[in-house]
Design a protein around this motif. Structure first.
Motif, PDB file in Angstrom:
ATOM      1  N   ALA A   1      30.476 104.092 -16.082  1.00  0.00           N
ATOM      2  CA  ALA A   1      31.504 103.697 -17.407  1.00  0.00           C
ATOM      3  C   ALA A   1      32.790 104.441 -17.328  1.00  0.00           C
ATOM      4  O   ALA A   1      33.825 103.634 -17.484  1.00  0.00           O
ATOM      5  CB  ALA A   1      30.677 104.163 -18.508  1.00  0.00           C
ATOM      6  N   GLU A   2      32.909 105.632 -16.849  1.00  0.00           N
ATOM      7  CA  GLU A   2      33.790 106.529 -16.675  1.00  0.00           C
ATOM      8  C   GLU A   2      34.993 105.778 -15.565  1.00  0.00           C
ATOM      9  O   GLU A   2      36.160 105.762 -15.938  1.00  0.00           O
ATOM     10  CB  GLU A   2      33.720 108.102 -16.290  1.00  0.00           C
ATOM     11  N   PHE A   3      34.402 105.410 -14.593  1.00  0.00           N
ATOM     12  CA  PHE A   3      35.213 104.862 -13.622  1.00  0.00           C
ATOM     13  C   PHE A   3      35.745 103.286 -14.061  1.00  0.00           C
ATOM     14  O   PHE A   3      36.833 103.093 -13.877  1.00  0.00           O
ATOM     15  CB  PHE A   3      34.418 104.831 -12.397  1.00  0.00           C
ATOM     16  N   GLU A   4      34.796 102.632 -14.884  1.00  0.00           N
ATOM     17  CA  GLU A   4      35.332 101.406 -15.455  1.00  0.00           C
ATOM     18  C   GLU A   4      36.497 101.595 -16.219  1.00  0.00           C
ATOM     19  O   GLU A   4      37.557 100.989 -16.261  1.00  0.00           O
ATOM     20  CB  GLU A   4      34.292 100.699 -16.165  1.00  0.00           C
ATOM     21  N   SER A   5      36.365 102.693 -17.275  1.00  0.00           N
ATOM     22  CA  SER A   5      37.478 102.868 -18.126  1.00  0.00           C
ATOM     23  C   SER A   5      38.667 103.351 -17.311  1.00  0.00           C
ATOM     24  O   SER A   5      39.782 103.086 -17.446  1.00  0.00           O
ATOM     25  CB  SER A   5      37.118 104.291 -19.047  1.00  0.00           C
TER      26      SER A   5
END
Length: 74
Positions: free
Chosen positions: A61-65
């Protein structure tokens, strides 16, 4: 998953750092050139005038964001 992004040379260090935190392989490419997105030397060798494709099999999720900052519409 694949995302189309536009990077500038001064953003490479942070991009590689974010990719390195992923527990799965992350590749970045344009045309036929594919490099490991966790390699600062590899990413610096890309043509930043091109739209780049980030490809990976996994979810963070952090990388997607983080990738949303660089997203381009195609």
């Amino acid at each position: 998953m694949q995302h189309k992004i536009k990077l500038r040379p001064n953003e490479v260090k942070d991009f590689v750092s974010a990719a390195s935190k992923c527990a799965f392989d992350v590749d970045i490419s344009y045309n036929r050139f594919i490099v490991d997105a966790k390699s600062i030397i590899g990413v610096l060798g890309l043509n930043f005038n091109q739209i780049l494709t980030v490809a990976y099999n996994g979810y963070d999720a952090e990388f997607e964001s983080y990738l949303q900052k660089f997203a381009v519409a195609v």
